[in-house]
Write a protein that holds these residues in place. Structure first.
Motif: not given
Length: 464
Positions: A89-93, A213-219, A225-232
């Motif tokens: 994940l880190w190397h990809w981002i 990285f940290w934005m994607l990680w926390h989501v 958080v993932l459901a809320d972000c996808r909904t919006e």
């Protein structure tokens, strides 16, 4: 302290850092260090000439579109694999954000299109502190970092010598043109301009990449958080039925999902996304903002003596219970929602807009633009000029990723937070795996066969 910008100044700090990290001739350093006070300092004027390209307007829009185009092309290739893709994940981002940012800034002759130059940048980064302290000759890492730096200086010298920053008809070159023209007007030699470019690259990616990285990680590591972000994000997706011709010549109808990435940074349209982004910065911020005192200055009951250095420690301010409430040490992605924000009807003309019930009337909600404890992007005369570009890039990566893919640990276990490595020059920590394969993830297409289109404002970027 921010009000004392003429007696507690920032300019000597980047000047000293540039001399150590990037190298430079005595002539070039004398020009940069000539006047270090206020708007007439080299860095004060440099920031002013960069604002038109980094503030909301046509320049920033062109850079944003170019960066998003690179991210979109990468996502299309990823989806076309038609199966699971395993990545660190880190190397990809890191690769995706580094390439998107440098492509947007430097255009079709971006020196970092060459993989060897991208690798050289990471090698250079590893030894930045050794270069700054002039101890690079004492260790293999320091010598390797020095060698990588000199290689990159030669690449940027060729970039400018061959006029790659002057290609007509490419509006996203506005920032690099403005920076180059300013340095030439100051009499800075070409070799020093190339060296200063290393500092510019660092300022553009050193926090953007870990921020992504940290934005994607926390989501992705929190189902709520993932459901809320996808909904919006669904609110900026429109679905149209179009007619297409099949390989057999028959006409058929197909749904096309179009996402407008330009709306992600609009707090009236995507308040939860923006609140999550601000909270990622607050929760992970480890930056230390240094200033030099040029004359005896009194701050409240403290006397700061001339020649001393002051430091504002971001992690202390962003975990202060008196400023952020009892949940200051917790991650709360709804912290920055405004209770007095606009109604749904004011946010969007879409009457079918979905709301997030638990997002309303949150007790810890505050206005992120106000308050001395808020230094998400620095503050005062050193407020980060690239904050708009970084936010758009990071939120675009988030939207393109979570709407089109599911991400899950390869191990099949729950998400285990990585360690945080804190490089001194950056405001955000670097993730470090605690065991082999810790950050390995599988990326799986959510809706195989779905056709996506991406627009940025009124401009259609590409079709999948």
């Amino acid at each position: 302290m921010q009000r004392q910008k003429h007696t507690i100044i920032f300019e000597p700090v980047p000047a000293q850092a540039m001399a150590g990290i990037c190298g430079g001739s005595k002539e070039g350093m004398d020009l940069i260090n000539g006047n270090q006070v206020g708007r007439e300092s080299y860095f004060g004027r440099f920031l002013r000439i960069s604002y038109p390209s980094l503030s909301p307007g046509t320049g920033l829009e062109s850079i944003n579109r170019a960066a998003v185009q690179v991210l979109l092309a990468s996502m299309n290739r990823l989806e076309n694999t038609n199966g699971k893709v395993k990545v660190d994940l880190w190397h990809w981002i890191r690769h995706e954000m580094f390439l998107a940012t440098t492509e947007a800034i430097y255009g079709p002759h971006n020196p970092f299109r060459c993989a060897a130059n991208e690798d050289a940048w990471y090698e250079f980064e590893e030894g930045i502190m050794l270069l700054l302290m002039k101890m690079h000759k004492l260790s293999p890492q320091g010598r390797s970092s020095f060698k990588a730096r000199e290689m990159l200086v030669q690449e940027f010298s060729r970039y400018y010598e061959q006029g790659h920053h002057r290609i007509p008809g490419i509006p996203n070159l506005c920032l690099v043109q403005a920076c180059y023209n300013f340095n030439v007007s100051q009499g800075l030699p070409l070799n020093d301009i190339a060296r200063s470019e290393l500092g510019h690259v660092a300022s553009r990616v050193s926090n953007t990449i870990p921020g992504a990285f940290w934005m994607l990680w926390h989501v992705i590591s929190d189902t709520t958080v993932l459901a809320d972000c996808r909904t919006e994000i669904e609110q900026v997706v429109t679905i149209n039925v179009v007619q297409q011709k099949g390989t057999d010549g028959q006409i058929f109808e197909k749904e096309v999902h179009t996402i407008d990435l330009s709306q992600l940074t609009n707090r009236r349209v995507c308040p939860v996304i923006m609140s999550t982004w601000y909270e990622v910065l607050r929760y992970n911020h480890v930056g230390i903002s240094a200033r030099v005192v040029t004359s005896d200055t009194r701050l409240d009951r403290y006397l700061l003596k001339k020649g001393s250095t002051t430091m504002v420690v971001g992690s202390v301010m962003h975990s202060d219970v008196s400023a952020w409430g009892p949940s200051a040490t917790e991650f709360n992605h709804l912290r920055f929602l405004k209770n007095d924000g606009p109604s749904d009807s004011q946010i969007t003309p879409d009457s079918n807009r979905k709301s997030i019930p638990h997002a309303k009337n949150h007790t810890d909600n505050i206005n992120p633009e106000k308050g001395p404890a808020n230094r998400l992007f620095g503050g005062g005369s050193s407020l980060c000029p690239g904050r708009h570009l970084a936010s758009q890039e990071i939120l675009s990566l988030l939207a393109l990723t979570i709407m089109r893919f599911d991400l899950r640990p390869v191990s099949g276990q729950s998400w285990i937070p990585p360690k945080k490595v804190i490089p001194l020059p950056t405001a955000l920590p670097i993730p470090k795996a605690t065991y082999s394969g810790h950050l390995d993830i599988e990326i799986v297409t959510r809706h195989p066969g779905r056709e996506w289109r991406v627009v940025f404002g009124k401009e259609n970027l590409a079709d999948t």
